[in-house]
Design a protein around this motif. Structure first.
Motif, short mmCIF file in Angstrom:
data_model
loop_
_atom_site.label_atom_id
_atom_site.label_comp_id
_atom_site.label_asym_id
_atom_site.label_seq_id
_atom_site.Cartn_x
_atom_site.Cartn_y
_atom_site.Cartn_z
N GLU A 102 0.82 -1.20 0.00
CA GLU A 102 0.00 0.00 0.00
C GLU A 102 0.85 1.25 0.00
O GLU A 102 0.50 2.27 -0.58
CB GLU A 102 -0.88 0.04 1.27
N ASP A 103 1.97 1.19 0.71
CA ASP A 103 2.73 2.40 0.98
C ASP A 103 4.21 2.13 0.78
O ASP A 103 4.95 1.94 1.76
CB ASP A 103 2.44 2.83 2.42
N PRO A 104 4.67 2.08 -0.48
CA PRO A 104 6.07 1.72 -0.71
C PRO A 104 7.05 2.70 -0.10
O PRO A 104 8.22 2.40 0.09
CB PRO A 104 6.20 1.72 -2.24
N GLU A 105 6.59 3.88 0.23
CA GLU A 105 7.50 4.90 0.77
C GLU A 105 7.54 4.91 2.28
O GLU A 105 7.99 5.89 2.89
CB GLU A 105 7.07 6.29 0.27
N ARG A 146 8.85 7.25 7.58
CA ARG A 146 9.23 7.05 8.98
C ARG A 146 10.47 7.87 9.30
O ARG A 146 10.59 8.44 10.38
CB ARG A 146 9.48 5.55 9.24
N ALA A 147 11.39 7.92 8.34
CA ALA A 147 12.61 8.70 8.57
C ALA A 147 12.29 10.18 8.68
O ALA A 147 12.92 10.90 9.46
CB ALA A 147 13.60 8.44 7.45
N PHE A 160 5.80 3.56 13.59
CA PHE A 160 5.37 2.16 13.56
C PHE A 160 4.06 1.99 14.32
O PHE A 160 3.17 1.26 13.90
CB PHE A 160 6.44 1.25 14.18
N ALA A 161 3.97 2.69 15.44
CA ALA A 161 2.78 2.54 16.26
C ALA A 161 1.53 3.02 15.53
O ALA A 161 0.44 2.49 15.74
CB ALA A 161 2.97 3.30 17.57
N GLU A 162 1.71 4.04 14.66
CA GLU A 162 0.54 4.55 13.94
C GLU A 162 0.21 3.74 12.71
O GLU A 162 -0.83 3.91 12.10
CB GLU A 162 0.81 5.99 13.47
N ASN A 182 14.87 -3.72 6.70
CA ASN A 182 15.87 -3.39 7.72
C ASN A 182 17.19 -2.92 7.12
O ASN A 182 18.02 -2.35 7.82
CB ASN A 182 16.08 -4.53 8.71
N ASN A 183 17.41 -3.14 5.84
CA ASN A 183 18.62 -2.59 5.23
C ASN A 183 18.59 -1.07 5.25
O ASN A 183 19.61 -0.41 5.26
CB ASN A 183 18.74 -3.04 3.76
N VAL A 184 17.38 -0.53 5.23
CA VAL A 184 17.23 0.91 5.09
C VAL A 184 17.09 1.61 6.44
O VAL A 184 17.28 2.80 6.54
CB VAL A 184 15.99 1.21 4.21
N TRP A 185 16.76 0.85 7.48
CA TRP A 185 16.56 1.48 8.78
C TRP A 185 17.88 1.98 9.35
O TRP A 185 18.94 1.49 9.01
CB TRP A 185 15.91 0.47 9.74
N PRO A 186 17.82 2.99 10.22
CA PRO A 186 19.05 3.70 10.59
C PRO A 186 19.99 2.97 11.54
O PRO A 186 21.15 3.29 11.60
CB PRO A 186 18.53 4.98 11.27
#
Lengths: 324, 431, 278
Positions: free
Chosen positions: B221-224, B229-230, B236-238, B392-396
């Protein structure tokens, strides 16, 4: 070692023959008259390397570590002082509080269980058993093994399809059998079992030495007076071995608070951080994730706890031994 | 001779022996360690992650290289996947890591190459590596313009399923809706089998399972989502998609889709389950399928299948390069290591890699005809772009992924709630 | 009280049963290590192997890289022996001076060491690690020997000081009268006399160093100098769950210490009980 001759020994030098009398027992050493303030034997600077080593590796390093706990250092580059932030984080993080709880649980649990069982074995082996030396050797054997190695054996035993569950299922207790190591409630107990198993021998040996020093006459006198087995134990034996109890429990507690190897081998800290302790967290935070400041804060907490208990222990046992 | 003197000499002898031995050997090992692997300039060490005892494709590649280059010895160090990040980081910190190390792009994993490069542990690679970086994802492979990891693969993350096992249990086609999926679960559970083998006790599998499902519930639904999030425009909670993902995991467990004892299962549960036919599929990297297929009977017929989308949702899979090869900055064998790493980019090596692992080679995958391979079911999804990078590759930082892994484990054992897990993931997200 | 009654006999029998149950894990250890790959999957975990297969041991002893058990064994021997030598030397010198001195500083120093024994090393490990890394000592056998010596020196000094306190000074006095120098007194007279304490120190400290895992893991993990516990940890990790091989390596790691223990068990037990009471 002895400062007198036992029967059959020959003097090695003129000096010995002149100075040492023949005697069967030990003699209390008479302090040699010294000029006040002067070291008569050895040189004072012989102690220097030892002192420097200890001060450096123990005190200086620990203080620096303590200092780091107030920073946010990541092991490389610059850092900044963050005051009590790390400590606040510890107490706000449920997994860290869980680690604290686990640390205390494992320490006290292992001390209580291994001491009770160790004392039981020591009492049982104490008098008159023909094979007590062999039995003592057998019970002590796990103590010398690497905690890592013994944990792997127990990992196998507790495995979902391992011997323990097999026996339970064989006895018809299917519902009791479970994935012990992966169970959030029971995993910490598996570690406790391994700790106790390995340390029973340790406690046993200390108690055996303590019991051997209890004069038989007192116990026999109590028996003649009509005291029951339990009364004899509680009022005669136990007070006599108070020093042994003190040592066994102090050492057991200090070591229990530092448990690391067994957890890494059995559960790695899981499931879902259920078996983490302060020691494993220090490792993970500092060395695996590079949060040296945070890890140092955890280590400082552990240090303070250990010191606190050691001091309390000393007070309690010192008070008791004065009564004797 | 007096007893005392005898004791003295015996004691002195006892002490002298180990002492001399220690000094001699210390001298030997001291010189030996600086010239490791026999002091041969062409020998080096190679660390990679492994989840089972079968021969890893990296092992195969190392052997190929040694056969083609006599005189070179590669000492391989297969390291358990669930402790991999922790292990290599500890080694890097002390300067004891291998010369060549397998890493992962981005910064969202403890083995991520970006934080390792920023800490100065990795050596910058050359043109060959840079040319293989998929366009648009340079931030995952490069720091300050230098490439620190050479991508090897193009991995598709979905369910690796044995259609042979499915067929033997009355499941002729892979379910495309959740209702069908649950129906199949019930059918299998009745026989003591399961649709999915889950290694609940192994962080990487718990995390990959969640991400595989998240592909359909969040990124379809939301590829971005990751960018949002960044930016801080969502959390995540929302995110309903993430809550839905975690709820699906709980539902899968409650409806018997995982094997018995899944929450405590290790990687061997997957290897054995798939090879012996007690489980149909598992969320494992497509590469592992070939490894396991070698241990399974031929009728197993492994295929990469997309996890069914939520009702009314679009099919979506994970696809990205997830394995990179890096060189240790403290290595004393950089020339030999670089030669090896460059060889890995050649077509022959990529071909060998594909054969041994089933992972699509990074340089060639767009040209391959995949209709007859394990990827036949997902070819359309790849060609029409219905895929997203492994989140997770993209998470900080690694803590976010860890929170997800631990959270999934906690959901399986009932220790935690979905809201708690999402909150933990948000708390771990540091900008 | 020392009559061997039927009750005593019963007690003896019960304790033998207890000992056997207590040591049951060793049964599993040995039987599983001797099973072949097929058998370990197919047979029950409780059953003994049908045909003992020593192949696992061969595999274990020929493993390479980080899993090189034989190298780990050699490194452990080097590091343990080196640490013991340093501990005996420095510990005895320092303990002797402390015990023989009447100055106030010696009491202060004594308590310094006592506290250092209890002080956990975790907190100091991080700075030591940073320092060792800066000096290039991580991954080196000498660095570890220095580190272990430092860590266990308080224990060694404590044991020696306690021992020397109980040792009368007659020998030394007499030797002084004979005209021996202080150094001569120590090395020719005191050194041989302290062998019981040395035995205790060697056993206690040697055991701790031999079995140490945490410090060795962070300082030496992955290097050519890693010790046996670390090699075992890596090797078992790479085996995932091949219990027969895992136990083969566990047995290999246990053999040196068990052999030593059975050979000198009286000394071991005396060392633990006696040394720790002091």
């Amino acid at each position: 070692m002895s400062t007198t001759f036992r029967a059959g020994e020959v003097a090695a030098t003129e000096t010995e023959r002149v100075v040492l009398p023949r005697r069967a027992g030990r003699r209390h050493p008479v302090p040699a008259p010294r000029r006040k303030g002067l070291l008569k034997f050895g040189y004072w600077w012989w102690a220097l390397p030892g002192i420097l080593f200890v001060v450096g590796i123990h005190y200086v390093a620990t203080s620096i570590g303590g200092f780091f706990s107030f920073t946010n250092w990541t092991g490389i580059g610059a850092f900044e002082l963050v005051g009590l932030d790390n400590f606040v984080r510890i107490f706000q993080d449920p997994t860290k509080l869980g680690a604290l709880w686990n640390t205390l649980f494992l320490a006290f649990g292992s001390v209580i269980l291994s001491n009770i069982l160790g004392l039981g074995v020591a009492l049982g082996l104490n008098r008159g058993l023909k094979s007590r030396y062999i039995l003592r050797t057998l019970f002590f054997m796990p103590v010398v093994l690497s905690p890592l190695a013994t944990s792997y054996i127990w990992k196998f035993i507790f495995d979902f399809n391992g011997p323990l569950n097999l026996i339970l299922r064989g006895l018809g207790l299917d519902t009791v059998a479970r994935a012990w190591i992966a169970d959030p409630t029971w995993a910490i107990w598996t570690i406790l079992v391994v700790l106790v198993w390995q340390n029973i021998g340790f406690a046993m040996v200390i108690y055996m030495a303590g019991l051997a020093a209890v004069p038989v006459e007192i116990e026999e006198a109590a028996a003649i007076d009509g005291a029951s087995l339990w009364q004899r134990f509680w009022h005669v034996t136990l007070p006599s071995i108070r020093p042994a109890v003190a040592i066994a429990t102090t050492l057991g507690l200090v070591n229990g608070l530092r448990v690391f190897d067994q957890i890494m081998a059995l559960t790695g800290g899981g499931p879902a951080a259920a078996t983490e302790t302060l020691a494993t967290q220090v490792y993970k935070q500092s060395f695996a994730l590079g949060n040296f400041g945070y890890g140092a804060a955890l280590a400082l907490l552990l240090t303070l706890i250990i010191l606190a208990f050691a001091v309390v222990q000393q007070r309690v046992t010192a008070g008791r031994s004065k009564e004797d | 001779m007096t007893q005392r003197r005898r004791r003295v000499t015996r004691f002195a002898g006892l002490l002298a022996l180990p002492a001399t031995a220690a000094l001699v050997l210390a001298g030997c090992s001291g010189s030996g360690s600086t010239g490791d692997a026999g002091g041969d300039a062409d020998s080096f060490t190679f660390t990679f992650a492994t989840s089972n005892n079968l021969e890893s494709p990296y092992e195969t590649l190392a052997k190929e290289y040694m056969a083609a280059n006599p005189g070179v010895t590669i000492t391989t160090n297969p390291t358990p996947n669930d402790k991999y990040g922790e292990t290599i980081r500890t080694q890097f910190q002390a300067g004891n890591a291998s010369d060549v190390v397998q890493t992962t792009p981005g910064s969202g994993d403890a083995r991520g190459l970006v934080p390792l490069a920023e800490a100065g542990f990795l050596e910058p690679l050359g043109e060959t590596a840079t040319s293989l970086v998929p366009s648009g994802s340079e931030t995952l492979f490069e720091v300050d313009g230098e490439t620190y990891g050479q991508p090897l693969d193009f991995t598709i993350g979905a369910v690796v399923a044995s259609m042979g096992t499915a067929g033997m249990n009355g499941i002729t086609t892979w379910p495309t809706t959740m209702d069908d999926f649950y129906a199949d679960c019930e059918k299998l559970a009745g026989d003591g089998k399961s649709m999915i083998a889950l290694a609940g006790a192994a962080g990487p599998n718990a995390g990959l399972t969640a991400q595989g499902i998240a592909a359909t519930r969040v990124y379809a639904e939301d590829p971005e989502f990751n960018t949002e999030r960044a930016d801080g425009s969502t959390t995540f909670a929302e995110s309903e998609g993430w809550a839905d993902t975690l709820q699906t995991i709980v539902d899968l467990k409650d409806r018997g889709c995982f094997q018995q004892g899944a929450e405590g299962g290790g990687f061997d549960a997957i290897t054995n389950g798939l090879a012996q036919g007690t489980s149909v599929g598992s969320f494992i990297p497509s590469g592992s399928a070939v490894e396991i297929a070698a241990a399974a009977p031929a009728e197993a017929d492994f295929k990469v299948q997309p996890f069914p989308a939520a009702d009314g949702g679009k099919p979506y899979v994970l696809a990205s390069s997830n394995y990179t090869i890096s060189i240790n900055a403290k290595s004393t064998k950089k020339e030999a290591a670089t030669a090896f790493v460059e060889w890995l980019a050649t077509p022959e090596a990529q071909e060998k890699y594909y054969e041994a692992s089933g992972l699509l080679p990074i340089s060639e995958y767009k040209n391959l005809d995949l209709s007859d391979t394990i990827y036949s079911e997902v070819v359309t999804d790849i060609t029409n772009g219905s895929y997203t990078t492994l989140p997770n590759n993209v998470w900080p930082n690694p803590a976010v992924y860890e929170a997800l892994q631990v959270g999934v484990q906690g959901l399986l054992t009932g220790q935690t709630s979905i809201d708690q897990v999402l909150q933990n993931m948000d708390a771990a997200w540091t900008d | 009280m020392f009559r061997y009654t039927k009750l005593t006999g019963l007690r003896e029998f019960l304790f033998w049963v207890a000992a056997l149950v207590f040591l049951l894990p060793f049964y599993f250890l040995v039987t599983t290590a001797l099973k072949s790959d097929r058998e370990v999957i197919t047979s029950s975990t409780l059953a003994p192997p049908t045909a003992p297969d020593f192949g696992n041991f061969v595999k274990v002893l020929t493993a390479t890289g980080n899993s090189n058990v034989v190298m780990g064994l050699i490194n452990s021997i080097i590091i343990t022996a080196g640490s013991i030598v340093l501990l005996v030397l420095l510990g005895s010198l320092t303990g002797y001076v402390i015990a023989r001195s009447t100055r106030r500083w010696s009491r202060v120093v004594y308590y310094l060491f006592l506290v250092a024994i209890v002080l956990p090393t975790q907190l100091g490990t991080v700075p030591l690690y940073i320092g060792a890394r800066a000096l290039g000592l991580t991954g080196s056998a000498w660095g570890m020997i220095v580190l272990y010596t430092g860590m266990l020196l308080p224990l060694s000094i404590f044991l020696y000081a306690g021992f020397f306190r109980g040792l009368g000074t007659e020998y030394e006095e007499a030797a002084t009268i004979d005209g021996a120098s202080r150094t001569q007194i120590f090395f020719r007279i005191v050194l041989p006399l302290m062998s019981p304490a040395t035995g205790t120190v060697a056993i206690l400290a040697g055991l701790i160093v031999w079995n140490d895992f945490f410090t060795s893991l962070i300082f030496l993990g992955g290097s050519a100098n890693q010790t046996l516990p670390v090699a075992m940890y890596y090797y078992i990790g790479s085996l995932v769950s091949a219990w027969n091989q895992i136990f083969a390596i566990v047995i290999v790691s246990m053999i040196p210490i068990l052999a030593f223990y059975l050979f000198a068990q009286k000394r071991f037990i005396q060392g633990f009980a006696g040394g720790l009471k002091g």
